[in-house]
Design a protein around this motif. Structure first.
Motif, PDB file in Angstrom:
ATOM      1  N   THR A 239      75.969  57.099  64.386  1.00 12.10           N
ATOM      2  CA  THR A 239      76.022  57.615  63.018  1.00 12.10           C
ATOM      3  C   THR A 239      74.764  57.210  62.255  1.00 12.10           C
ATOM      4  N   SER A 240      74.355  55.970  62.440  1.00 10.20           N
ATOM      5  CA  SER A 240      73.142  55.487  61.789  1.00 10.20           C
ATOM      6  C   SER A 240      71.935  56.326  62.194  1.00 10.20           C
ATOM      7  N   SER A 241      71.815  56.601  63.505  1.00 11.09           N
ATOM      8  CA  SER A 241      70.669  57.380  63.987  1.00 11.09           C
ATOM      9  C   SER A 241      70.687  58.793  63.434  1.00 11.09           C
ATOM     10  N   LEU A 242      71.896  59.375  63.328  1.00 10.20           N
ATOM     11  CA  LEU A 242      71.991  60.750  62.835  1.00 10.20           C
ATOM     12  C   LEU A 242      71.529  60.841  61.382  1.00 10.20           C
ATOM     13  N   LEU A 243      71.949  59.874  60.572  1.00 12.25           N
ATOM     14  CA  LEU A 243      71.525  59.877  59.174  1.00 12.25           C
ATOM     15  C   LEU A 243      70.002  59.774  59.092  1.00 12.25           C
ATOM     16  N   GLY A 244      69.448  58.886  59.919  1.00  9.20           N
ATOM     17  CA  GLY A 244      67.996  58.722  59.940  1.00  9.20           C
ATOM     18  C   GLY A 244      67.297  60.010  60.335  1.00  9.20           C
ATOM     19  N   ALA A 245      67.851  60.684  61.344  1.00  8.03           N
ATOM     20  CA  ALA A 245      67.209  61.900  61.858  1.00  8.03           C
ATOM     21  C   ALA A 245      67.149  62.975  60.775  1.00  8.03           C
ATOM     22  N   VAL A 246      68.252  63.175  60.066  1.00  8.11           N
ATOM     23  CA  VAL A 246      68.279  64.172  58.991  1.00  8.11           C
ATOM     24  C   VAL A 246      67.191  63.852  57.972  1.00  8.11           C
ATOM     25  N   ASN A 247      67.131  62.584  57.607  1.00  7.91           N
ATOM     26  CA  ASN A 247      66.175  62.132  56.612  1.00  7.91           C
ATOM     27  C   ASN A 247      64.732  62.404  57.041  1.00  7.91           C
ATOM     28  N   PHE A 248      64.423  62.107  58.306  1.00 10.61           N
ATOM     29  CA  PHE A 248      63.055  62.297  58.807  1.00 10.61           C
ATOM     30  C   PHE A 248      62.674  63.773  58.783  1.00 10.61           C
ATOM     31  N   ILE A 249      63.604  64.620  59.185  1.00 11.58           N
ATOM     32  CA  ILE A 249      63.281  66.050  59.249  1.00 11.58           C
ATOM     33  C   ILE A 249      63.017  66.589  57.837  1.00 11.58           C
ATOM     34  N   VAL A 250      63.930  66.271  56.927  1.00 10.09           N
ATOM     35  CA  VAL A 250      63.777  66.786  55.558  1.00 10.09           C
ATOM     36  C   VAL A 250      62.501  66.239  54.936  1.00 10.09           C
ATOM     37  N   THR A 251      62.258  64.943  55.130  1.00  9.39           N
ATOM     38  CA  THR A 251      61.060  64.337  54.539  1.00  9.39           C
ATOM     39  C   THR A 251      59.801  65.025  55.049  1.00  9.39           C
TER      40      THR A 251
ATOM     41  N   PHE B  11      58.631  52.005  62.740  1.00  8.16           N
ATOM     42  CA  PHE B  11      57.339  52.690  62.603  1.00  8.16           C
ATOM     43  C   PHE B  11      57.492  54.001  61.847  1.00  8.16           C
ATOM     44  N   GLY B  12      58.520  54.777  62.205  1.00  5.05           N
ATOM     45  CA  GLY B  12      58.723  56.063  61.540  1.00  5.05           C
ATOM     46  C   GLY B  12      58.944  55.879  60.054  1.00  5.05           C
ATOM     47  N   ASN B  13      59.874  54.958  59.734  1.00  5.65           N
ATOM     48  CA  ASN B  13      60.235  54.739  58.343  1.00  5.65           C
ATOM     49  C   ASN B  13      59.066  54.284  57.496  1.00  5.65           C
ATOM     50  N   TYR B  14      58.299  53.375  58.044  1.00  2.00           N
ATOM     51  CA  TYR B  14      57.206  52.821  57.249  1.00  2.00           C
ATOM     52  C   TYR B  14      56.037  53.790  57.176  1.00  2.00           C
ATOM     53  N   ILE B  15      55.642  54.328  58.332  1.00  2.00           N
ATOM     54  CA  ILE B  15      54.375  55.048  58.405  1.00  2.00           C
ATOM     55  C   ILE B  15      54.503  56.520  58.035  1.00  2.00           C
ATOM     56  N   LEU B  16      55.598  57.157  58.449  1.00  2.00           N
ATOM     57  CA  LEU B  16      55.684  58.610  58.259  1.00  2.00           C
ATOM     58  C   LEU B  16      55.542  59.033  56.797  1.00  2.00           C
ATOM     59  N   PRO B  17      56.299  58.454  55.842  1.00  2.00           N
ATOM     60  CA  PRO B  17      56.106  58.899  54.457  1.00  2.00           C
ATOM     61  C   PRO B  17      54.682  58.656  53.976  1.00  2.00           C
ATOM     62  N   LEU B  18      54.075  57.559  54.413  1.00  2.00           N
ATOM     63  CA  LEU B  18      52.694  57.287  53.994  1.00  2.00           C
ATOM     64  C   LEU B  18      51.748  58.335  54.564  1.00  2.00           C
ATOM     65  N   GLN B  19      51.948  58.666  55.853  1.00  2.00           N
ATOM     66  CA  GLN B  19      51.023  59.622  56.479  1.00  2.00           C
ATOM     67  C   GLN B  19      51.145  61.021  55.904  1.00  2.00           C
ATOM     68  N   ILE B  20      52.288  61.331  55.276  1.00  2.00           N
ATOM     69  CA  ILE B  20      52.377  62.646  54.669  1.00  2.00           C
ATOM     70  C   ILE B  20      52.148  62.583  53.155  1.00  2.00           C
ATOM     71  N   GLY B  21      51.814  61.405  52.674  1.00  2.00           N
ATOM     72  CA  GLY B  21      51.494  61.272  51.255  1.00  2.00           C
ATOM     73  C   GLY B  21      52.697  61.330  50.346  1.00  2.00           C
ATOM     74  N   ALA B  22      53.851  60.916  50.835  1.00  2.00           N
ATOM     75  CA  ALA B  22      55.075  60.973  50.036  1.00  2.00           C
ATOM     76  C   ALA B  22      55.348  59.622  49.394  1.00  2.00           C
ATOM     77  N   PRO B  23      56.029  59.612  48.236  1.00  2.00           N
ATOM     78  CA  PRO B  23      56.342  58.340  47.578  1.00  2.00           C
ATOM     79  C   PRO B  23      57.458  57.582  48.293  1.00  2.00           C
ATOM     80  N   ASP B  24      58.311  58.284  49.026  1.00  2.00           N
ATOM     81  CA  ASP B  24      59.400  57.631  49.763  1.00  2.00           C
ATOM     82  C   ASP B  24      60.003  58.666  50.699  1.00  2.00           C
ATOM     83  N   MET B  25      61.086  58.295  51.368  1.00  2.00           N
ATOM     84  CA  MET B  25      61.826  59.269  52.154  1.00  2.00           C
ATOM     85  C   MET B  25      62.529  60.239  51.198  1.00  2.00           C
TER      86      MET B  25
END
Lengths: 578, 266
Positions: free
Chosen positions: A183-195, A109-123
């Protein structure tokens, strides 16, 4: 700060099948990969507990039908071995939490919806995003593979308390897989915050972020800060197992008549502190995205702004911060100093207040609404009382004195399953119905959705409510044969109720799964924005093309402008100029 | 014994079962009341504000102050619970405890999957224990050379205590974490290897009660059970005498070492 949109990423997007659907850097494809993979793990984890619940309901009786198909080391003559029972228990918890719900709520849900909800082209970091998924999948497969390796899967509970986890077979692969998954979750977390912080569309101030985005942001910060200690702790436990260290082992242990040849000097409680330092924030990692989903759906389904936006966001941030200083309420009886308990008692009671606040705001949001009982709304509405039960029953567990009796009984299992299953999973199901048109441009069948809803809601209660009664009667957790102890006999019929409900719950998931598969392949195209929703994810095509928005959207207002007076429609999208 | 258990809380049989049960009942009554009131309000909202033709939603942002009322009540209730209930009772049960002079003191050594109890015997002194002496016939590793241990009574999965005075259990584990749990006494405490952890209770009923392990401790975790027998004082003396009779000749008088509590690691 919003940054100007650029187009370089679309050139990275290959046109071959492998580039497009396997090693994709598109957040939407990765989101769907997470969605289907985590659904697979949820089904696997559910299947494990359905096996386990046979033994609980009918201890020592051979499993009908499939019993004969299981290997001799698991279930000779169809009767579950205690080792296998413990493997199922430990792996059910691990898989559901780390491979099922978190990847679904955050990864999908985060990956798909979050960039869309903030109007970003991708992460912000598409390749890092791809790497998250490609660590998660092998990590999860490694976890499953452990069942067929010598020694079997981990069998020391998902909490893996030392020294049991260190002397029990199966734990090494669990620890290795956990390191990969974390490790996978940590990479995702960094990405979500920066995005979230850097990629917002022009005009999308923090105060205009949808609550779902706020929930994902707080969740990502929790993951980033809480997971590293567990990763380190897991490596230490791995060293205790394979390198002869004694981080968690005291001297002088005698296991099964054999003196353990280790240096000693370690402390078993250290593991518990490190584990719960992650695992309590983890509870909020499980629940916050669901609260976000429920807020989105309720605003949409009541056709009015969510009540107390600021209060909800502030509560979520407060919950996130507090969740780092409540961990030892899992350890009141662990042998840590009882004087310490008072501190954690107080912080635990404090953290319950913002949770009540969020729930109150969501209920209050119904007031003055024009409530549509669509399928996603039904799930979101059911979330409110059921999560409420989960929250309320946390009270006697968080209170030191009553926890003496209820700790490590079925009451605990009932409590956290009400939070995670009738709370989180119900909300995630609602979210699936809500955003399915976004993902595939097609709407799930409403009739079967309602059958799915009612069956699911009733069966879930059938599974977990009896556990409170069992817990009050003193039935302990993790018993292979509950009938071996006299005080567990009187409530044994309730184990049958729970088990039958669990098997029925599975049957009610079949319409859901068929609905998903059928709609993807045979469903008719629906409107671009079938829910008439205001947030930015609906400002692009459904499903969105690579790069998402035709033009970078501009935001003019808050996220939930429904039924604004003097507006032409009962919804005013964020991106439409007034 | 079976009559002690039903669908609610088991029979209460210790001095602090009262306060614990009071808390459990109070909180459940409050939870039930909150939930019912809340559910009525919820059902009213769903019915009153369902979608109807010709009526649209009201977009007004109400002041969130009103919504803080439930938070406020929850906070007050919880503060009251902490200050007047949890902290004092926790202190009494888990921090203060009775003096060893007025209590029966028993050593408990937990292992996969049994409870070993050690009584000091007539000399009132516990024999030294050490892991090097552990063997199938000597599961707790009692030092055969220590005179204080000659008259010690050891039992497996059977705890015998008298009515009318508190019992203190000094607990340790040989292998993994176990948790001592007697539902009727409302006692529970994890036993961590490498640590010595005490627990006390004062029974209020004579009879036989079940000891269960509450922390996953391995394949036979569910089989790790024992019985706690609460005797009247005279019965208890008789039991003690019978046990001492079977023990090797007492050499308590010359227990010169004074080693009442060994330096063992568990």
């Amino acid at each position: 700060m919003a940054v100007p949109h650029s187009e370089p990423r679309s050139s990275e997007h290959g046109s071959g099948f492998i580039d497009k659907y396997v090693f994709s850097v598109d957040h939407k494809v990765i989101g769907l990969q997470y969605f289907f993979t985590s659904c697979f793990f949820l089904i696997v984890g559910f299947a494990m507990i359905m096996l386990l619940r046979w033994q609980l309901a009918f201890p020592g009786q051979p499993l009908p039908l499939i019993g004969r198909l299981l290997p001799m080391t698991w279930a000779p003559d169809g009767i579950l071995m205690p080792e296998f029972y413990n493997q199922l228990g430990a792996m059910h918890g691990t898989i559901m939490v780390f491979l099922g719900i978190v990847p679904l709520g955050v990864g999908a849900f985060g990956n798909y919806i979050l960039p869309l909800q903030i109007g970003a082209p991708d992460m912000a970091f598409p390749r890092l995003n791809m790497m998250s998924y490609w660590l998660y999948l092998p990590g999860g497969m490694l976890m499953l593979l452990s069942f067929v390796l010598p020694g079997g899967a981990a069998q020391s509970g998902w909490t893996s308390y030392a020294p049991l986890a260190i002397v029990n077979p199966g734990q090494t692969v669990w620890l290795l897989a956990m390191v990969v998954i974390i490790t996978s979750s940590l990479l995702g977390a960094v990405n979500f915050i920066v995005t979230t912080l850097n990629m917002r569309a022009a005009g999308l101030t923090l105060g205009r972020l949808p609550i779902f985005v706020w929930a994902q942001l707080v969740t990502a910060i929790l993951l980033l800060l809480a997971f590293p200690p567990l990763e380190a702790a897991a490596v230490l436990q791995l060293m205790d197992r394979i390198a002869g260290t004694s981080f968690y082992l005291p001297a002088g242990l005698v296991v099964a008549g054999e003196s353990l040849k280790v240096a000693g000097g370690g402390q078993p409680l250290l593991w518990q502190h490190l584990f719960w330092f992650l695992a309590h924030p983890e509870v909020y990692v499980l629940i916050l995205p669901s609260m976000g989903i429920v807020a989105e759906i309720i605003a949409n389904g009541t056709r009015k702004p969510i009540f107390g936006y600021t209060e909800i966001v502030a509560s979520m941030i407060f919950i996130g911060a507090m969740s780092f200083i409540v961990w030892a309420h899992h350890m009141f009886l662990s042998g840590m100093s009882p004087r310490l308990s008072n501190f954690f008692l107080v912080t635990t009671m404090i953290i319950s207040v913002p949770s009540v606040a969020v729930l109150t705001c969501l209920v209050w949001s119904l007031k003055g609404g024009s409530i549509r009982f669509t399928t996603p709304m039904l799930f979101s509405l059911a979330f409110l009382p059921l999560f409420g039960i989960g929250g309320l029953t946390g009270l006697p567990l968080g209170l030191t004195v009553t926890d003496i009796y209820l700790h490590d009984t079925y009451y605990v299992i009932g409590h956290f399953h009400y939070v995670v299953v009738t709370g989180t999973i119900i909300a995630l199901m609602g979210g699936t119905y809500y955003w399915f048109p976004k993902w595939f441009g097609k709407q799930l069948n409403d009739f079967w959705g309602k059958i799915h809803f009612w069956g699911t809601a009733i069966c879930m209660n059938g599974i977990f409510f009896p556990m409170f009664i069992q817990g009050l009667a003193g039935v302990q957790r993790r018993l292979y044969d509950p009938t071996a102890q006299l005080h567990n006999l009187s409530t044994q019929p309730l184990n049958v109720v729970s088990s039958v409900s669990a098997w029925l719950l599975f049957l009610f998931q079949i319409p859901f799964l068929v609905n998903i598969v059928y709609t993807i392949f045979k469903g008719k195209r629906c409107e671009e924005n079938p829910w008439r929703a205001t947030t930015l994810e609906w400002a692009c095509a459904s499903p969105p093309p690579h790069g998402n928005f035709e033009r970078p959207p501009r935001v003019y207002r808050g996220p939930y402008e429904y039924s604004t007076p003097r507006a032409r429609e009962d919804w005013t999208p964020q991106h439409v100029p007034s | 014994m079976k009559g002690n258990y039903g669908w609610g809380l088991p029979v209460a049989a210790s001095t602090f079962a009262g306060p614990i049960d009071f808390g459990i009942k109070l909180i459940h009554a409050a939870m039930f009341a909150i939930f019912i009131l809340w559910a009525i309000f919820f059902a009213y909202l769903l019915l009153r504000y369902r979608r109807r033709e010709g009526r649209s939603a009201q977009a007004g942002y109400e002041s969130p102050l009103k919504s803080l009322i439930p938070d406020f009540f929850v906070l007050v209730f919880e503060i009251a619970l902490i200050v007047f209930y949890a902290i004092p009772n926790w202190h009494r049960i888990k921090i203060a405890g009775p003096s060893p002079d007025t209590a029966l003191v028993v050593e408990l050594v937990a292992e996969q999957f049994a409870w070993n109890f050690q009584y000091p015997g007539p000399d009132g002194k516990f024999g030294r224990r050490d892991v090097q002496f552990i063997e199938p016939a000597n599961p707790i590793g009692l030092d055969p050379q220590d005179p204080a241990g000659k008259d010690d009574i050891t039992t497996v999965n059977e705890l015998h205590v008298p009515l009318g005075k508190p019992t203190i259990l000094n607990m340790s584990s040989k292998d993994v974490i176990h948790s001592f749990f007697v539902p009727e006494f409302r006692v529970k405490q994890d036993i961590v290897p490498g640590m010595k952890i005490s627990l006390w209770f004062e029974p209020t009923l004579a009879g036989r009660f079940e000891i269960g392990c509450a922390q996953l401790c391995g394949v036979a975790h569910s089989m790790m059970r024992g019985d706690a027998y609460v005797h009247t004082p005279s019965e208890y003396e008789a039991w003690l005498k019978a046990q001492s009779g079977q023990a090797p000749a007492t050499t308590a008088a010359n227990a010169a070492t004074g080693n009442s509590n060994g330096s063992s690691t568990f």
